[in-house]
Design an enzyme around this catalytic site. Structure first.
Site, mmCIF file in Angstrom:
data_model
loop_
_atom_site.group_PDB
_atom_site.id
_atom_site.type_symbol
_atom_site.label_atom_id
_atom_site.label_comp_id
_atom_site.label_asym_id
_atom_site.label_seq_id
_atom_site.Cartn_x
_atom_site.Cartn_y
_atom_site.Cartn_z
ATOM 1 C CG ASP A 1 -3.702 2.917 -0.278
ATOM 2 O OD1 ASP A 1 -4.431 1.906 -0.423
ATOM 3 O OD2 ASP A 1 -3.375 3.342 0.838
ATOM 4 C CG ASP B 1 -4.529 11.721 -9.460
ATOM 5 O OD1 ASP B 1 -4.961 10.985 -8.546
ATOM 6 O OD2 ASP B 1 -5.269 12.424 -10.180
ATOM 7 C CG HIS C 1 -7.721 14.686 -5.307
ATOM 8 N ND1 HIS C 1 -7.924 13.405 -4.882
ATOM 9 C CD2 HIS C 1 -8.512 15.479 -4.533
ATOM 10 C CE1 HIS C 1 -8.805 13.398 -3.902
ATOM 11 N NE2 HIS C 1 -9.178 14.647 -3.666
ATOM 12 C CG ASP D 1 -1.808 -1.069 1.421
ATOM 13 O OD1 ASP D 1 -2.178 -1.334 2.570
ATOM 14 O OD2 ASP D 1 -2.183 -1.689 0.410
ATOM 15 C CG ASN E 1 -5.375 12.305 -2.834
ATOM 16 O OD1 ASN E 1 -4.533 12.586 -3.667
ATOM 17 N ND2 ASN E 1 -6.002 11.136 -2.817
#
Length: 170
Positions: free
Chosen positions: A107, A81, A77, A64, A72
């Protein structure tokens, strides 16, 4: 007499290109272009079905990207990303054509190594994946993003036991 014939021709090049792009995108995560959850599950099933009488070593690495929600929320974001795409790039460089890498969702990422002994998979996971991801700030413009890894690397027999828990399809 002679009959008449009407011939109609139409260039369908663009339609065929769009069709091919759509076919290529099915089974891919739209952000990272890695296999998605369902396609990864199918590939794992396919690889395990090849085992047959010849034992094929298969290693599964799951991990993860921790604190993605925090990244975020704090940095936006676009930065989150970028972190996900950076992880995908690391996985692409760590896997061969016979292996596969996936973003399972959110994730969560996975890499399936085929025909590689457990010790080699552990070494790849430690040196080529986790060591790079332990310094994610270098990948994502200085934003800290710890990674948690689960050692789920094993031969096919253990992998079969791991998959139902690790890869539950919606």
């Amino acid at each position: 007499g002679l009959g008449e014939a009407v011939c109609v021709a139409r260039d369908i090049t663009e339609m065929k290109l769009a069709e091919n792009q759509l076919r290529d995108s099915v089974g891919r995560d739209s952000l990272t272009s890695l296999l998605n959850h369902a396609a990864f599950h199918e590939e794992v099933s396919r690889v395990l079905s090849l085992d047959g009488s010849d034992h094929v070593d298969v290693g599964l690495v799951l991990f993860d990207l921790d604190y993605l929600k925090l990244i975020n929320d704090v940095h936006g974001h676009q930065t989150g990303d970028a972190a996900l795409r950076a992880v995908a790039d690391v996985l692409r460089t760590a896997t061969r054509e016979s292996d596969c890498a996936a973003r399972l969702g959110g994730d969560e990422f996975a890499a399936l190594f085929v025909g590689v002994e457990r010790e080699v998979v552990v070494r790849i996971a430690q040196r080529r994946i986790l060591s790079v991801l332990q310094h994610p700030g270098e990948l994502v413009g200085g934003v800290p993003a710890p990674v948690v890894a689960e050692d789920a690397t094993a031969g096919a027999a253990h992998l079969i036991q791991v998959l139902p828990r690790a890869l539950v399809l919606p």
